[in-house]
Design an enzyme around this catalytic site. Structure first.
Site, PDB file in Angstrom:
ATOM      1  N   ARG A 206      -0.909  52.340  18.767  1.00 25.69           N
ATOM      2  CA  ARG A 206      -0.121  51.177  18.331  1.00 25.69           C
ATOM      3  C   ARG A 206       1.188  51.652  17.696  1.00 25.69           C
ATOM      4  NH1 ARG A 206      -5.534  48.899  17.406  1.00 25.69           N
ATOM      5  NH2 ARG A 206      -5.701  49.906  15.371  1.00 25.69           N
ATOM      6  N   PHE A 225      -5.468  42.325  27.309  1.00 31.06           N
ATOM      7  CA  PHE A 225      -6.684  42.609  26.533  1.00 31.06           C
ATOM      8  C   PHE A 225      -6.264  42.823  25.074  1.00 31.06           C
ATOM      9  CE2 PHE A 225      -7.097  44.459  30.812  1.00 31.06           C
ATOM     10  CZ  PHE A 225      -8.191  43.775  31.312  1.00 31.06           C
ATOM     11  N   ASP A 247      -5.911  37.504  26.463  1.00 27.78           N
ATOM     12  CA  ASP A 247      -7.295  37.880  26.185  1.00 27.78           C
ATOM     13  C   ASP A 247      -8.178  36.697  26.603  1.00 27.78           C
ATOM     14  OD1 ASP A 247      -8.509  40.308  24.207  1.00 27.78           O
ATOM     15  OD2 ASP A 247      -9.856  38.609  24.523  1.00 27.78           O
ATOM     16  N   SER A 248      -9.444  36.997  26.900  1.00 29.68           N
ATOM     17  CA  SER A 248     -10.339  35.912  27.292  1.00 29.68           C
ATOM     18  C   SER A 248     -11.173  35.409  26.114  1.00 29.68           C
ATOM     19  CB  SER A 248     -11.256  36.377  28.431  1.00 29.68           C
ATOM     20  OG  SER A 248     -11.949  37.530  28.035  1.00 29.68           O
ATOM     21  N   ASP A 297      -5.350  47.582  27.892  1.00 29.28           N
ATOM     22  CA  ASP A 297      -6.398  48.227  27.084  1.00 29.28           C
ATOM     23  C   ASP A 297      -7.722  47.492  27.295  1.00 29.28           C
ATOM     24  OD1 ASP A 297      -7.711  49.806  25.242  1.00 29.28           O
ATOM     25  OD2 ASP A 297      -6.977  48.704  23.495  1.00 29.28           O
ATOM     26  N   CYS A 337     -11.580  53.275  28.244  1.00 33.52           N
ATOM     27  CA  CYS A 337     -12.504  53.752  27.204  1.00 33.52           C
ATOM     28  C   CYS A 337     -13.898  53.951  27.799  1.00 33.52           C
ATOM     29  CB  CYS A 337     -12.541  52.792  26.013  1.00 33.52           C
ATOM     30  SG  CYS A 337     -13.112  51.151  26.433  1.00 33.52           S
TER      31      CYS A 337
HETATM   32  N1  SAH Z   1      -6.005  46.594  22.344  1.00 31.55           N
HETATM   33  C1  SAH Z   1      -6.910  45.979  21.395  1.00 31.55           C
HETATM   34  C2  SAH Z   1      -8.361  46.201  21.741  1.00 31.55           C
HETATM   35  C3  SAH Z   1      -8.793  45.660  23.101  1.00 31.55           C
HETATM   36  S1  SAH Z   1     -10.520  45.404  23.236  1.00 31.55           S
HETATM   37  C4  SAH Z   1      -6.557  46.459  19.992  1.00 31.55           C
HETATM   38  O1  SAH Z   1      -5.652  47.305  19.836  1.00 31.55           O
HETATM   39  O2  SAH Z   1      -7.173  45.996  19.029  1.00 31.55           O
HETATM   40  C5  SAH Z   1     -10.694  44.600  24.764  1.00 31.55           C
HETATM   41  C6  SAH Z   1     -10.405  43.126  24.782  1.00 31.55           C
HETATM   42  O3  SAH Z   1     -10.509  42.675  26.124  1.00 31.55           O
HETATM   43  C7  SAH Z   1     -11.355  42.210  23.998  1.00 31.55           C
HETATM   44  O4  SAH Z   1     -10.610  41.487  23.064  1.00 31.55           O
HETATM   45  C8  SAH Z   1     -11.978  41.251  25.039  1.00 31.55           C
HETATM   46  O5  SAH Z   1     -12.090  39.921  24.555  1.00 31.55           O
HETATM   47  C9  SAH Z   1     -10.967  41.318  26.135  1.00 31.55           C
HETATM   48  N2  SAH Z   1     -11.431  41.062  27.509  1.00 31.55           N
HETATM   49  C10 SAH Z   1     -12.538  41.538  28.113  1.00 31.55           C
HETATM   50  N3  SAH Z   1     -12.561  41.185  29.417  1.00 31.55           N
HETATM   51  C11 SAH Z   1     -11.435  40.457  29.639  1.00 31.55           C
HETATM   52  C12 SAH Z   1     -10.875  39.820  30.785  1.00 31.55           C
HETATM   53  N4  SAH Z   1     -11.470  39.890  31.978  1.00 31.55           N
HETATM   54  N5  SAH Z   1      -9.703  39.183  30.659  1.00 31.55           N
HETATM   55  C13 SAH Z   1      -9.094  39.108  29.440  1.00 31.55           C
HETATM   56  N6  SAH Z   1      -9.568  39.710  28.330  1.00 31.55           N
HETATM   57  C14 SAH Z   1     -10.716  40.374  28.428  1.00 31.55           C
END
Ligand code: SAH
Length: 393
Positions: A206, A225, A247-248, A297, A337
């Site tokens: 970040r 995400f 995000d979903s 991510d 990850c």
């Molecule tokens: N980059 C973030 C962490 C990401 S965690 C940080 O720095 O804090 C991954 C995220 O992906 C979660 O919030 C989850 O809700 C979301 N997610 C999972 N599958 C998804 C999809 N198909 N479309 C959109 N978001 C999704």
């Protein structure tokens, strides 16, 4: 003391101090869930003290390779103290810190994050579960804190034959907390958020993203995400004009919007999209949109190597779409990850995505988890988070 005897040749990884003993390596012996066992080679040589896990494929996890070591409360007090002390030597720039990162810190199955005055722990293995009360005391002693919240509600507990559980183990207090990292503050909820509430492992990424935003003067950023908007806030702090965050999870997006406000940014500089990332990327392309920085991510697509092939296709797809949406000279921060996808394979996937997108790019940086999520020389499985910064030509 119960003993487990390994099959011929199965001592090798233990002699290299790898902490896992698989079901298939054991000739004979057993114990109760979490009980400490003496592990011996086929010819009766001492190898390790380990916690037995009768239901897991990883049938035992090592506490110590020292035959003289007693596995008791003072052992756990010492390991928790040394793990906590190691963090003080890392340069973390945050009051949100991972204090114990499981196997890498000598405590298999235990995750402990500190958010300022509150500890949040996950007890994910039979051994960690068995020693929960002792570990709780040891952690409070090592930190001088009074609040510890448990978030042992992951699906991996089932593989250990353990039920999900969460709640205060010691003390009590608010569950909506703040983490102050680098130049920003991020709100989180330890009772409802993912994992222990927050992704501390992306802290340095970040910061890097904020630095790139400042140096390259990002205008339009896409954060896919986004969870609670860590990269969104970082980009705004770096001076990015506008960030679209996808995000979903509606709850994560609400927290992300609150985090933008918390840091004093005008709501007009951030757009939040509650949708599937893959579908959104396609839509943005169809609308002819473009961005000069994109973050990808995603959650873990492959937990094991067996799922790697399907996961590889999913990674390739989103990376291809993102690279198409990127302006020439723009940067993509892309991550995996998944333990089942190593750094080499991830590189190949992104390269394949670029070829399919018909673009080329410079790999300007390789990224990993922040140093309080360490990898050790003896436990390569500790490397789970891989990232690339790709600058489109
Ligand atoms: N980059 C973030 C962490 C990401 S965690 C940080 O720095 O804090 C991954 C995220 O992906 C979660 O919030 C989850 O809700 C979301 N997610 C999972 N599958 C998804 C999809 N198909 N479309 C959109 N978001 C999704």
């Amino acid at each position: 003391m119960k003993t487990i005897r390994l099959k011929v040749g199965k001592e090798r990884s233990l002699l290299r101090h790898h902490p896992w003993i698989f079901e298939s390596a054991i000739e004979r012996g057993g114990a109760d869930s979490g009980e400490t066992v003496r592990v011996e080679s086929a010819d009766g040589q001492f190898l390790a003290w380990a916690a037995f896990s009768p239901h897991s494929k990883i049938r035992a996890r090592v506490w110590s390779f020292d035959e003289k070591q007693r596995i008791d409360a003072s052992f756990f007090i010492a390991v928790c103290a040394s793990s906590t002390a190691a963090r003080a030597r890392f340069d973390l720039k945050s009051d949100g810190v991972r204090l114990v990162h499981g196997e890498s810190d000598g405590l298999p199955g235990l995750i402990v994050d500190r958010y300022d005055q509150t500890l949040v722990a996950q007890f994910l293995s039979s051994g960690a579960e068995r020693w929960k009360a002792v570990l709780t005391d040891a952690l409070l002693q090592a930190t001088g804190l009074e609040r510890l919240y448990e978030r042992s509600d992951t699906s991996s507990r089932a593989q250990e034959g353990l039920l999900p559980v969460s709640g205060w183990l010691h003390g009590t207090g608010p569950t909506d907390l703040l983490v102050c990292e680098h130049a920003w503050k991020l709100g989180l909820d330890i009772s409802t958020g993912h994992k222990t509430g927050f992704y501390l492992d992306q802290r340095d990424s970040r910061k890097k993203f904020a630095d790139y935003a400042q140096r390259l003067q990002f205008q339009r950023v896409l954060n896919c995400f986004c969870y609670t908007g860590g990269f969104t806030v970082a980009a705004l702090c770096g001076g990015a004009q506008h960030v679209t965050s996808v995000d979903s999870s509606g709850a994560a997006l609400a927290q992300a919007a609150a985090n933008v406000a918390l840091n004093g940014f005008d709501a007009a500089r951030a757009t939040f999209v509650d949708a599937d990332v893959n579908a959104t990327l396609r839509q943005l392309l169809a609308q002819g949109r473009s961005f000069d920085a994109i973050v990808l991510d995603p959650p873990k697509f492959a937990a094991t190597q067996a799922q790697a092939e399907r996961a590889a296709r999913a990674y390739k797809d989103i990376n291809r779409l993102a690279l198409k949406l990127l302006e020439p000279g723009g940067v993509l921060f892309t991550y995996s990850c998944s333990g089942g996808i190593d750094a080499d394979l991830f590189h190949k996937i992104v390269a394949g995505a670029a070829a399919d997108a018909g673009v080329d790019g410079y790999i300007v940086e390789r990224l990993g988890a922040a140093p309080d999520h360490p990898m050790t020389l003896t436990f390569p499985e500790g490397e789970y988070l891989k990232g690339l910064v790709v600058m489109r030509k």
